[in-house]
Every structure is written in C-alpha cells, then in structure tokens.
Design a protein around this motif. Structure first.
Motif, PDB file in Angstrom:
ATOM      1  N   ALA A  38       0.808  -1.220   0.000  1.00  0.00           N
ATOM      2  CA  ALA A  38       0.000   0.000   0.000  1.00  0.00           C
ATOM      3  C   ALA A  38       0.840   1.269   0.000  1.00  0.00           C
ATOM      4  CB  ALA A  38      -0.906   0.012   1.235  1.00  0.00           C
ATOM      5  N   ASP A  39       0.383   2.254  -0.816  1.00  0.00           N
ATOM      6  CA  ASP A  39       0.962   3.601  -0.749  1.00  0.00           C
ATOM      7  C   ASP A  39       0.828   4.110   0.694  1.00  0.00           C
ATOM      8  OD1 ASP A  39       1.298   3.494  -3.477  1.00  0.00           O
ATOM      9  OD2 ASP A  39      -0.252   4.952  -3.976  1.00  0.00           O
ATOM     10  N   TRP A  40       1.699   4.950   1.117  1.00  0.00           N
ATOM     11  CA  TRP A  40       1.648   5.683   2.386  1.00  0.00           C
ATOM     12  C   TRP A  40       1.997   4.863   3.617  1.00  0.00           C
ATOM     13  CZ3 TRP A  40       1.585  10.550   1.018  1.00  0.00           C
ATOM     14  CH2 TRP A  40       0.871  10.920  -0.121  1.00  0.00           C
ATOM     15  N   SER A  41       1.921   3.544   3.549  1.00  0.00           N
ATOM     16  CA  SER A  41       2.209   2.762   4.756  1.00  0.00           C
ATOM     17  C   SER A  41       3.705   2.894   5.047  1.00  0.00           C
ATOM     18  CB  SER A  41       1.837   1.299   4.545  1.00  0.00           C
ATOM     19  OG  SER A  41       2.869   0.629   3.862  1.00  0.00           O
ATOM     20  N   PRO A  42       4.093   2.818   6.330  1.00  0.00           N
ATOM     21  CA  PRO A  42       5.493   3.120   6.671  1.00  0.00           C
ATOM     22  C   PRO A  42       6.528   2.212   5.996  1.00  0.00           C
ATOM     23  CG  PRO A  42       4.183   2.683   8.673  1.00  0.00           C
ATOM     24  CD  PRO A  42       3.255   2.557   7.510  1.00  0.00           C
ATOM     25  N   VAL A  43       6.296   0.907   6.013  1.00  0.00           N
ATOM     26  CA  VAL A  43       7.307   0.001   5.442  1.00  0.00           C
ATOM     27  C   VAL A  43       7.448   0.225   3.945  1.00  0.00           C
ATOM     28  CG1 VAL A  43       8.002  -2.398   5.071  1.00  0.00           C
ATOM     29  CG2 VAL A  43       6.965  -1.730   7.245  1.00  0.00           C
ATOM     30  N   CYS A  44       6.306   0.373   3.257  1.00  0.00           N
ATOM     31  CA  CYS A  44       6.356   0.580   1.806  1.00  0.00           C
ATOM     32  C   CYS A  44       7.048   1.894   1.477  1.00  0.00           C
ATOM     33  CB  CYS A  44       4.961   0.602   1.202  1.00  0.00           C
ATOM     34  SG  CYS A  44       4.030  -0.883   1.554  1.00  0.00           S
ATOM     35  N   SER A  45       6.790   2.911   2.281  1.00  0.00           N
ATOM     36  CA  SER A  45       7.406   4.207   2.009  1.00  0.00           C
ATOM     37  C   SER A  45       8.918   4.109   2.106  1.00  0.00           C
ATOM     38  CB  SER A  45       6.912   5.262   3.000  1.00  0.00           C
ATOM     39  OG  SER A  45       5.521   5.388   2.906  1.00  0.00           O
ATOM     40  N   ASP A  46       9.416   3.429   3.136  1.00  0.00           N
ATOM     41  CA  ASP A  46      10.866   3.276   3.300  1.00  0.00           C
ATOM     42  C   ASP A  46      11.463   2.486   2.147  1.00  0.00           C
ATOM     43  OD1 ASP A  46      10.785   4.605   5.649  1.00  0.00           O
ATOM     44  OD2 ASP A  46      11.161   2.877   6.939  1.00  0.00           O
ATOM     45  N   GLN A  47      10.758   1.439   1.773  1.00  0.00           N
ATOM     46  CA  GLN A  47      11.264   0.577   0.709  1.00  0.00           C
ATOM     47  C   GLN A  47      11.345   1.346  -0.608  1.00  0.00           C
ATOM     48  OE1 GLN A  47       8.697  -2.725  -0.196  1.00  0.00           O
ATOM     49  NE2 GLN A  47      10.174  -3.684  -1.578  1.00  0.00           N
ATOM     50  N   MET A  48      10.289   2.062  -0.952  1.00  0.00           N
ATOM     51  CA  MET A  48      10.268   2.808  -2.214  1.00  0.00           C
ATOM     52  C   MET A  48      11.272   3.972  -2.169  1.00  0.00           C
ATOM     53  SD  MET A  48       8.294   1.144  -4.161  1.00  0.00           S
ATOM     54  CE  MET A  48       8.042  -0.462  -3.442  1.00  0.00           C
ATOM     55  N   ALA A  49      11.423   4.591  -0.988  1.00  0.00           N
ATOM     56  CA  ALA A  49      12.391   5.690  -0.851  1.00  0.00           C
ATOM     57  C   ALA A  49      13.805   5.173  -1.105  1.00  0.00           C
ATOM     58  CB  ALA A  49      12.297   6.313   0.534  1.00  0.00           C
ATOM     59  N   LEU A  50      14.081   3.974  -0.645  1.00  0.00           N
ATOM     60  CA  LEU A  50      15.401   3.372  -0.864  1.00  0.00           C
ATOM     61  C   LEU A  50      15.648   3.168  -2.362  1.00  0.00           C
ATOM     62  CD1 LEU A  50      17.973   1.953   0.228  1.00  0.00           C
ATOM     63  CD2 LEU A  50      16.635  -0.142   0.364  1.00  0.00           C
ATOM     64  N   TYR A  51      14.676   2.582  -3.061  1.00  0.00           N
ATOM     65  CA  TYR A  51      14.845   2.343  -4.500  1.00  0.00           C
ATOM     66  C   TYR A  51      15.004   3.670  -5.238  1.00  0.00           C
ATOM     67  CZ  TYR A  51      13.147  -2.313  -3.275  1.00  0.00           C
ATOM     68  OH  TYR A  51      12.977  -3.543  -2.699  1.00  0.00           O
ATOM     69  N   ASN A  52      14.281   4.675  -4.758  1.00  0.00           N
ATOM     70  CA  ASN A  52      14.353   5.988  -5.376  1.00  0.00           C
ATOM     71  C   ASN A  52      15.767   6.561  -5.327  1.00  0.00           C
ATOM     72  OD1 ASN A  52      12.868   8.074  -6.639  1.00  0.00           O
ATOM     73  ND2 ASN A  52      12.957   9.277  -4.756  1.00  0.00           N
ATOM     74  N   GLU A  53      16.445   6.333  -4.197  1.00  0.00           N
ATOM     75  CA  GLU A  53      17.799   6.868  -4.025  1.00  0.00           C
ATOM     76  C   GLU A  53      18.822   6.075  -4.840  1.00  0.00           C
ATOM     77  OE1 GLU A  53      18.596   9.516  -2.269  1.00  0.00           O
ATOM     78  OE2 GLU A  53      16.742   9.827  -1.150  1.00  0.00           O
ATOM     79  N   MET A  54      18.406   4.916  -5.320  1.00  0.00           N
ATOM     80  CA  MET A  54      19.364   4.028  -5.990  1.00  0.00           C
ATOM     81  C   MET A  54      19.397   4.211  -7.498  1.00  0.00           C
ATOM     82  SD  MET A  54      18.808   0.522  -3.873  1.00  0.00           S
ATOM     83  CE  MET A  54      19.606  -0.433  -5.161  1.00  0.00           C
ATOM     84  N   HIS A  55      18.789   5.308  -8.013  1.00  0.00           N
ATOM     85  CA  HIS A  55      18.671   5.413  -9.479  1.00  0.00           C
ATOM     86  C   HIS A  55      20.005   5.271 -10.196  1.00  0.00           C
ATOM     87  CE1 HIS A  55      19.522   9.732  -8.904  1.00  0.00           C
ATOM     88  NE2 HIS A  55      18.671   9.650  -7.900  1.00  0.00           N
ATOM     89  N   LYS A  56      21.085   5.841  -9.593  1.00  0.00           N
ATOM     90  CA  LYS A  56      22.408   5.726 -10.229  1.00  0.00           C
ATOM     91  C   LYS A  56      22.837   4.264 -10.319  1.00  0.00           C
ATOM     92  CE  LYS A  56      25.311   9.759  -9.358  1.00  0.00           C
ATOM     93  NZ  LYS A  56      26.373  10.269  -8.456  1.00  0.00           N
TER      94      LYS A  56
END
Lengths: 154, 177
Positions: A38-56
C-alpha cells in the motif's frame, strides 16, 4: 511465485492518470518489478524511498525499477509527488489485483499485493524473485546481487 | 541474515577501543529524525560498555527525502580531513533542525576547524565519492532504512531503544567472552 526462467507475463497498467505502461515497452532494459501492499504505509514508504535513491546504481546495470500496488492512479500520483519518486508506480486497480494475481503475489485476505520482487532480464525472462515476510522491508541487496549475476553471465 | 560488506576498514571512522570485542556499525542519515533519536542512545551505550565497544558511522543519506542530508555528510567528511569527524558528526546530530549551508559553516567554526580550508574541502569530488561508496556498501549490506545497525558484521533488526539495545549488546558480549 513464478519461477526463474519463465517469460514475464505481459501487462498494461496506468503509470499516471493519462499514461499507461506496457512491460513490452521496456524490452531491452532489465526490470525490477516491486509489488508492495500500500501507498503511504510506513514500510512501503521506506522501501520505495530506498529504491528511489538508488537510481544511479540501477542505471549502471541498465535496470528500471517499477512499483506495483492496488492503489489507484490518483493515489499513486499523490504518493509519488509527496515522496519525489523518479520511477513509475503502476495501478493494479481494475480489475483489482489482476496483475498481482498473474504474478502469483496477491494476498486475497488483505486484498493487497504481497511484498514481492522480480528481476526480469532484457528479453522479458524472469531471472530472480523474492517474497518478503510480512512487515519486512527487503532492502535491495538481493536485487543488486541478481543484477550483477545477470551482467556477469553475459 | 544480511552481512556488513565491506567489513570495517581503514576508510572508516572508528570511535572507542579499536580492538574491542563488540563492533557496532551504524548506517545513518544526518537529517533523519530516527537517527537523531538514536544519537544520544548510542552515546549512552558507549558510556556503559566502555572499552568493550567500538563504534563506526557510515553515511546513508536519503537525499530525495532529506535535502540537507548529503551536504551534512560531506561536511562531516570534510571535517575528517582536519581530524574532526566525530566533532562534526556530533554537532550535526545535536542541531539536526538546521543543516543548511550557512549553519554547517557555523558548526565548522565552533568545533575549531580552519573554515577557509573547510570551504575548499567540501568542493572536493573525492568526498562525494566517499559518501556514495558508503551508500552503496549500505545497499549491498541490506540497509533497508535508517538507522541500520550491524553488530560484529551482522545486521541487527531488533529494538534499538536504550535498555533493549544495551541488554542485547551485553548478551552478545557474554557469548563472545
């Protein structure tokens, strides 16, 4: 989950309110398909934020990360904007969870996708998969290893 | 269980007894509120465990979520070039609400850095590379959020509130000794 070596099932889902994304459009790139509850849930947010930072790191392996949940395209738009994501979130919204079911990662009881990862190669073949225990953020070490193995085996 | 990769080495900043039996590594983001909350807890744990513990901090800035985190990490690396990594690490966590460029210069001055040199050093690309390497090593080690802790090379997924964390570390010490 679908076994490594199988052809990744084709799909077409909304990536924004007025755009759809087909798996086939991304042929020639490695795909990290990240199903999440689910969007907005804490675990999903952390997980997606991590992938977001990994674009390079992902682009170094010619890989594109894609998130998939049963949330609607408008919900994704708000979530993605709020978290400044640079990668698409797909709406597996109608019929609900159809693509998650196709990939064998749908949680019937919760009515959500499970937290599950697939790495798909340039030819659309599934090469690696991982189902995360409930409430556990899988990080990205498994994905990175899988991408490296793929590059090595070329 | 995820393992720390690479192991603690000469590029790391180590606090405490280098030959301690317990090695605690934190991957942290200077602007992350949870890391801010962990900061005084780690200090207390260091006091309690004394020579039995060495502590290492590695950078894991989540820049899209925390726009000042990367610059703060660079500032600490630049302070390290004047042998004041930990002083900068501490003052940043003690003033987490204000990490804009101007504030970082104020902190540099107040911990006694040569500010002119500091201003030059923060432009050094090698520092960017160092922070990015830390981040990459974190991903490889299975970091899934900040702070992430590793005890003697193994990821610790338990409670890091003061009491629980101290007890766990003490129990590990018993096992080792």
């Amino acid at each position: 989950m679908l076994a490594p070596g199988t052809q990744a099932p084709e799909f077409e889902l909304h990536s924004t309110p007025d755009q759809k994304l087909k798996l086939n459009d991304l042929r020639g790139k490695k795909i990290v398909l990240a199903f999440y509850p689910a969007d907005w849930s804490p675990v999903c947010s952390d997980q997606m934020a991590l992938y977001n930072e990994m674009h390079k790191m992902f682009s170094k392996h010619n890989a594109q990360v894609i998130g998939v949940s049963v949330d609607s395209k408008w919900c994704h738009l708000a979530f993605s904007g709020d978290r400044k994501f640079h990668f698409p979130l797909l709406a597996d919204f109608e019929p609900k969870g159809a693509i998650s079911k196709l990939y064998d990662v749908y949680d019937e009881k919760e009515g959500e996708s499970q937290r599950a990862l697939y790495v798909i190669d340039e030819n659309g073949i599934i090469r690696w998969s991982y189902l995360s225990p409930k409430g556990m953020n899988p990080g990205a070490d498994g994905i990175l290893n899988a991408l490296e193995e793929l590059d090595k085996s070329k | 269980m995820s393992q720390l990769h690479p192991a603690v080495n000469s590029k790391d900043y180590i606090q405490g007894n280098h030959s301690a039996s317990l090695e605690l590594v934190e991957y942290g983001d200077y602007q992350c509120p949870y890391c801010g909350r962990a900061y005084p807890i780690i200090k207390k744990i260091q006091q309690k465990l004394g020579d039995d513990l060495k502590f290492v901090f590695r950078n894991f800035p989540l820049s899209d979520m925390h726009p000042d985190a990367f610059n703060a990490a660079i500032a600490a690396e630049a302070a390290a070039m004047q042998n004041k990594f930990w002083e900068m690490h501490d003052i940043i966590f003690e003033n987490q609400q204000e990490l804009d460029g101007e504030s970082l210069f104020v902190y540099a001055d107040s911990i006694g850095l040569d500010v002119e040199r500091f201003k030059k050093d923060i432009q050094n690309d090698a520092l960017v590379a160092k922070v990015e390497q830390d981040f990459e090593s974190g991903v490889r080690s299975g970091v899934n959020g900040t702070p992430s802790f590793y005890i003697n090379g193994e990821k610790y997924n338990g409670d890091w509130e003061e009491h629980a964390f101290t007890e766990y570390l003490k129990s590990q010490l018993e096992v080792i000794k």
